[in-house]
Design an enzyme around this catalytic site. Sequence first.
Site, PDB file in Angstrom:
ATOM      1  N   ASP A 193       1.859  -7.652   0.215  1.00 36.62           N
ATOM      2  CA  ASP A 193       0.793  -6.866  -0.393  1.00 36.62           C
ATOM      3  C   ASP A 193       1.284  -6.417  -1.774  1.00 36.62           C
ATOM      4  OD1 ASP A 193      -1.567  -5.592  -0.876  1.00 36.62           O
ATOM      5  OD2 ASP A 193      -1.549  -4.354   0.911  1.00 36.62           O
TER       6      ASP A 193
HETATM    7  C1  BGC Z   1      -4.405  -3.943  -1.046  1.00 36.44           C
HETATM    8  C2  BGC Z   1      -4.708  -5.339  -0.603  1.00 36.44           C
HETATM    9  C3  BGC Z   1      -5.240  -6.144  -1.760  1.00 36.44           C
HETATM   10  C4  BGC Z   1      -4.219  -6.107  -2.873  1.00 36.44           C
HETATM   11  C5  BGC Z   1      -4.610  -6.928  -4.077  1.00 36.44           C
HETATM   12  C6  BGC Z   1      -3.568  -3.905  -2.306  1.00 36.44           C
HETATM   13  O1  BGC Z   1      -3.502  -2.636  -2.842  1.00 36.44           O
HETATM   14  O2  BGC Z   1      -3.750  -3.283   0.009  1.00 36.44           O
HETATM   15  O3  BGC Z   1      -5.616  -5.330   0.466  1.00 36.44           O
HETATM   16  O4  BGC Z   1      -5.514  -7.440  -1.351  1.00 36.44           O
HETATM   17  O5  BGC Z   1      -4.047  -4.773  -3.295  1.00 36.44           O
HETATM   18  O6  BGC Z   1      -5.568  -6.313  -4.839  1.00 36.44           O
END
Ligand code: BGC
Length: 808
Positions: free
Chosen positions: A326
Amino acid sequence: MILSASKHTAGLTFNGVIGVLKNVLTPLLRLAVLTCFLMCFQSVTAQEKVPYTASNTALLRSSLGDAAGEQRIDALLHKMTLEEKVGQLVQYSAGQPTGPGTGRTDYNDMIQKGEIGALFNITNAHDSNAFQRIAVEKSRLRIPIVFGLDVIHGFRTEFPIPLGLAATWDPEIVQKAARVAAREASATGIRWAFSPMVDIARDARWGRITESSGEDPYLGEAMARAFVLGYQGERLSAPDSVAACPKHFVGYGAAEGGRDYNSVEISEHTLREFYLPPFRAALDAGAATIMTGFNSLNGVPTSANPFTIKQILRKEWGFRGIVDSDWTSVAELIPHGIANDPASAARKAILAGVEMDMVSSFYHDTLANLVRSGQVPESAVDEAVRDVLRVKFALGLFERPYADEKQEAGTMLQPESVALARAAAERSFVLLKNSPLGTGSPVLPLSSDSKNVALIGPLGDDAAVMLGSWSAQGRPEDAVTLRAALIQKLGPDHLRYAKGGEITKASDEQLAEAVNTARESDTVILALGENGSAMTGEGASRAHLGLPGRQQQLLEAIVATGKPVTLVLFSGRPLTLPWAFEHVPAVLAAWFPGVQAGPALVRTLFGDSSPTGKLPVTWPRSVGQEPLYYNALNTGRPAGNTDLTKPPWEGSDKFVSRYIDEQNSPQFPFGYGLTYASFSYGPTQTSSAQLSAKTLNDGLRDTKRSPDSDLTVSANITNTGTRAGEETVQLYVRLEGTSTAQPIRALKGFQRVKLAAGQTQRVTFRVGAEAFALWDDQNKYTVEPARVKMWISPDSAHGSEATLDIAK
Ligand code: BGC
């Protein structure tokens, strides 16, 4: 008409899969998937004791692993320098940030040197093509970049938030919505959607419950499959397909106290029984990638967790696609406290099986040296690069790296897509309450002859908020508000409007004006709730679940006028509004409905469409009950028949599992939702009073045979109302006398029936072995001898009970 009984019946049975195929897939795809499915059945022996149907299904079904592709991967890998290999594992955001950034902007230069494998947050074809041109025309090995985005509930055509989509209990419409999103996103060069979020969410305080399919693994599996099939389409290599990315692996939704990013403790048993199944379903449907989480799980961050990634995902499930981190979750291993510097964070992440480093840059900065110094074997990097290349080949990026800039604009907001957004919104609404004001007929539906309607509230004319959180390229100017749609329906002279303040504040004058507007009208529609983008989604956990600002005061003042009030509640989660549920005659949970919010609501409020949504989450009475979910264990001291409306000092039992100041029961149970028709349920009947655990286990293990038992469970459903209606009929199971305590009820099937007024229909579920399978005290997936209770019911709290035994 009754839909095929096998369609959503228990488990992923052979017949169940055939049913799904018949209904949702084109003949060509049916053939392809059926072939893969049969291959899966043949490839696993009874001795392997794998859970569910087979391993490697993801590999087979998403065409990630054909031999020609593996040879191309080998050939390319052979030519790559260590730095170029590491480059394939590096991913940056090149547009709108969704978290703290790295401060890097030198992407062009890095791409040319082969130092970037993936980019995201670029949302137009011109910009993605510009980056791609450098990768494909100027870098040494010409490996294309894969572009990603959080395409969560639509791209430009915004659909209801995922919680609302789950409330449809309609996987077919969700699959179609995901297809539209894939078509629009891919037109800009995006070939990777960071979706679906399949985290089980049991706590309404957690802001990201809005992105989930709610609390139930069975419904979660159905939604996970639907999203993946929609995104990835018939072939991953089709230019309008995008790779799906179920996230966040795993347990993120169980954040302690509902506070985002917080630690998670889940036993292996609970993990396997509740939290893992939707991930498995997404991969079985072919998802080509997966994303780890921010959270620690039992003390080990999920972005460096060998048990969940190496053991479960790779070994048990045979997953061969990309494991993405993530946003900066590799860097966050330092504040988590399991690494003291970037190199050890990167080492722990890659050795645990995290293959792509989203944004933190730690792989870019340290991985090559870690390999050179022998701290990370090059084979670990090779394995990760293989998976990245496998997905890029499968997407056809080497053959077709560019988006067609001429097609881009015309792909967005096509009339069929907008019509689908309206249909999905209509199906997502959950009618929570519909009583008469005094005597007479219920407040809803409103009469089409209404000539003097008031619309009051800060959510009545706010287009941006209708889009909810993570609204990708959704634009306020594309969204139709309730006010605009009411004017369209009634004409401007028949609608009075008062905003009544903002979502978070209101002046006395605004409240007074709203009350006067209500007084001058015959009926009032109140549009209240949360701010979709600011108060729901990531980083938007709430400790208080009431109406923000002075909206409760506004609500009470409007109800005090004595006019018939319909409350349209916009929220990304259940809100605790006991006063409203007691005093407002009609309440509709509208979630955040997307671009067609207004038209869908107006059709529903005036009865052109009847609400059919059912709650995908338990709706609590008060925050103190959270986490509150229907499929809980019974405890050794269940409250039973104790009158929980009274405190113990007024004579009710004390030493049972209860609160002294609140009931255990929810405001509305999981699965609940009214329609404009009404239904009665006859007794639940089973075709057999006894089953054999051995036969069921043979069915479960022997993947060459159908795992179905011959059991059918049925009940008569009657439309007792005065108009035709549609009902989602649910099947629940409880197992007693087993080695591990099982939920008081677990959803094992659902199907939709459409009945004319007065019509009775027999609804039958064919129940497979998986409905009775559990994770035992040795963490094995099995059927045990048990006493079984079953219900066919309108929600998780009602229905008549049938019993049977599972003997040895
Ligand atoms: C979130 C994810 C997301 C990623 C990319 C993160 O802060 O937890 O779900 O896909 O950002 O934007």
